[in-house]
Design a protein around this motif. Sequence first.
Motif, short mmCIF file in Angstrom:
data_model
loop_
_atom_site.label_atom_id
_atom_site.label_comp_id
_atom_site.label_asym_id
_atom_site.label_seq_id
_atom_site.Cartn_x
_atom_site.Cartn_y
_atom_site.Cartn_z
N ASP A 282 6.85 22.37 -19.24
CA ASP A 282 7.81 22.96 -18.31
C ASP A 282 8.25 21.99 -17.23
OD1 ASP A 282 5.64 22.82 -16.62
OD2 ASP A 282 5.41 24.99 -16.38
N GLY A 283 7.73 20.77 -17.25
CA GLY A 283 8.15 19.76 -16.29
C GLY A 283 7.53 19.90 -14.92
N HIS A 284 6.53 20.77 -14.76
CA HIS A 284 5.97 21.04 -13.43
C HIS A 284 4.60 20.41 -13.20
CE1 HIS A 284 8.66 24.85 -12.84
NE2 HIS A 284 9.33 23.71 -12.79
N ASP A 285 4.06 19.76 -14.22
CA ASP A 285 2.77 19.08 -14.06
C ASP A 285 3.03 17.60 -13.81
OD1 ASP A 285 0.36 17.69 -14.46
OD2 ASP A 285 -0.38 19.19 -15.88
N PRO A 286 2.79 17.12 -12.58
CA PRO A 286 3.10 15.72 -12.25
C PRO A 286 2.44 14.72 -13.18
CG PRO A 286 2.59 16.96 -10.26
CD PRO A 286 2.24 17.85 -11.42
N ALA A 287 1.20 14.99 -13.58
CA ALA A 287 0.49 14.05 -14.45
C ALA A 287 1.18 13.95 -15.81
CB ALA A 287 -0.96 14.49 -14.62
N GLN A 288 1.59 15.09 -16.36
CA GLN A 288 2.28 15.08 -17.65
C GLN A 288 3.63 14.38 -17.56
OE1 GLN A 288 2.36 19.29 -18.65
NE2 GLN A 288 0.61 19.06 -20.03
N VAL A 289 4.33 14.60 -16.44
CA VAL A 289 5.63 13.96 -16.25
C VAL A 289 5.49 12.45 -16.22
CG1 VAL A 289 7.49 13.59 -14.57
CG2 VAL A 289 6.75 15.92 -15.11
N ILE A 290 4.52 11.95 -15.46
CA ILE A 290 4.32 10.51 -15.36
C ILE A 290 3.87 9.92 -16.70
CG2 ILE A 290 2.89 8.72 -14.30
CD1 ILE A 290 2.99 10.36 -11.73
N GLU A 291 2.99 10.64 -17.40
CA GLU A 291 2.53 10.16 -18.70
C GLU A 291 3.70 10.06 -19.68
OE1 GLU A 291 -0.57 11.38 -22.31
OE2 GLU A 291 -0.23 12.74 -20.63
N ALA A 292 4.54 11.10 -19.70
CA ALA A 292 5.71 11.08 -20.60
C ALA A 292 6.68 9.99 -20.19
CB ALA A 292 6.39 12.44 -20.58
N GLY A 293 6.88 9.82 -18.88
CA GLY A 293 7.76 8.77 -18.39
C GLY A 293 7.29 7.38 -18.78
N LYS A 294 5.99 7.16 -18.70
CA LYS A 294 5.44 5.86 -19.09
C LYS A 294 5.61 5.61 -20.59
CE LYS A 294 2.02 5.31 -15.40
NZ LYS A 294 0.57 5.27 -15.05
N LYS A 295 5.44 6.66 -21.39
CA LYS A 295 5.59 6.51 -22.83
C LYS A 295 7.02 6.11 -23.19
CE LYS A 295 2.13 9.82 -24.56
NZ LYS A 295 1.95 11.13 -25.26
N ILE A 296 7.97 6.88 -22.67
CA ILE A 296 9.35 6.62 -23.04
C ILE A 296 9.84 5.31 -22.43
CG2 ILE A 296 10.54 7.87 -21.16
CD1 ILE A 296 12.37 9.04 -23.32
N GLY A 297 9.40 5.00 -21.20
CA GLY A 297 9.78 3.74 -20.56
C GLY A 297 9.25 2.53 -21.32
#
Length: 446
Positions: A282-297
């Motif tokens: 749902d985009g509301h967990d900061p840790a998941q957001v950063i993890e996904a951002g690092k993967k795609i980046g």
Amino acid sequence: MDALAEAVLAEAAADELEKLPVPTEYLAAHTRVEDIGMFGDAEDKDVRKSLRVGRVPMPELAPDEVLVAVMASSVNYNTVWSATFEPVPTFAFLKSYGRTGPWEKRHDQPYHVLGSDAAGVVVRKGVGVRRWKIGDHVLASPIQVDDQEAVTHADGMLGEGQKAWGYETNFGGLAHYAIVRSSQLIPKPAHLTWEEAASTPACAGTAYRMLVSDRGARMKQGDIVLIWGAAGGLGVHAVQLVKNGGGIAVGVVGSEEKARVLRDLGCDLVINRSELGIGDTDGHDPAQVIEAGKKIGKIIRREIGEDPHIVFEYTGQSTFGISMFVVRRGGTVVTCGSSTGYRHQYDNRYLWMKLKRVIGSHAANLAEQWESNRLIDMGRVMPVLSAVHPLEGIGEAARDVQNNTHIGKIGVLCLAPKTGLGVTDRAKRDRIGEDRINSMGVTSHV
């Protein structure tokens, strides 16, 4: 079918069309005010249950309007919103609009004729219409503006009176006839079929404003553009505009089938988010957001060598925090929607400390619509149409969009009895190439 519609299908001359009577009612896809509460607290608000196809009264034509015999339309996500009565029932829009004047009062009805795309033939015009004539083949811009509002003459999208046609107004394009202001009209590309042409205005114009216009991200040659939902109606036009403008397109999709379509469109890098677990929260967990951002980046830097300059956003809640994280220092996130939810969360430090920008964008003004249509008319941007349904099948067509099982756009035949009609410049179509125009192949449910 009424006599006027039959004459349009027979390609009758303008003087013949003008002599025939306008029918008192017509077939249209619509919602009903009495159905607003039908879904209650249901988790799955199935649009097949709320979308109706039936006859509605023909409204009177205002002086600045034309009546278009609609040959084809297409499904946009706002039809899903209308049919689920979310985020608010569209009848609230119609009631509010109806209070603003006598012509506007026509829109406040217990039914709402939907549809923000249309391709068809002008069969009547109001006394104030100057630049169009009966018999013209036209497309409809998805935005209606108030031309008496001062800011409209700077940018129609900034006007308080601008409305999403067929969503915030009545008498839209998913019908045998549609009421269209003359300031919405766009010439139909002569080499396209009715259904191909009808699939382009809303999504191509929106993507053009987001990426190319000086009111959007102002993409330049060499810019890396991350495109969420790149195989959807907006995404397939965004990919083409990036490639056409000398940019580097990075498309994110949810399946290998969609990935293959993007590669055929020339997308430079395709990321299958289902293999990475990106965008499934749902985009509301900061840790998941950063993890996904690092993967795609990491993938983008490995394959392209740099972080993206621009992120093309319309998925919203599930991806916005990732977009803010992954776009480069000084980069731009441009957003036009929130199909996964409107409550975005992101770490504001990435915005202010890295001087990033967020640009809100909505549809396109008429000049931008004409510019995007020019690229289509030149054969530089193609329609991406995966399926065509009859008007009576609007429920199934909209359900595919609701469930995100579609690729590109889903067309709807209105008056046109079959696919493949409407081409008036066959030589041009041959020059551009059937394999380019119809690269996917269209599944016909007609």
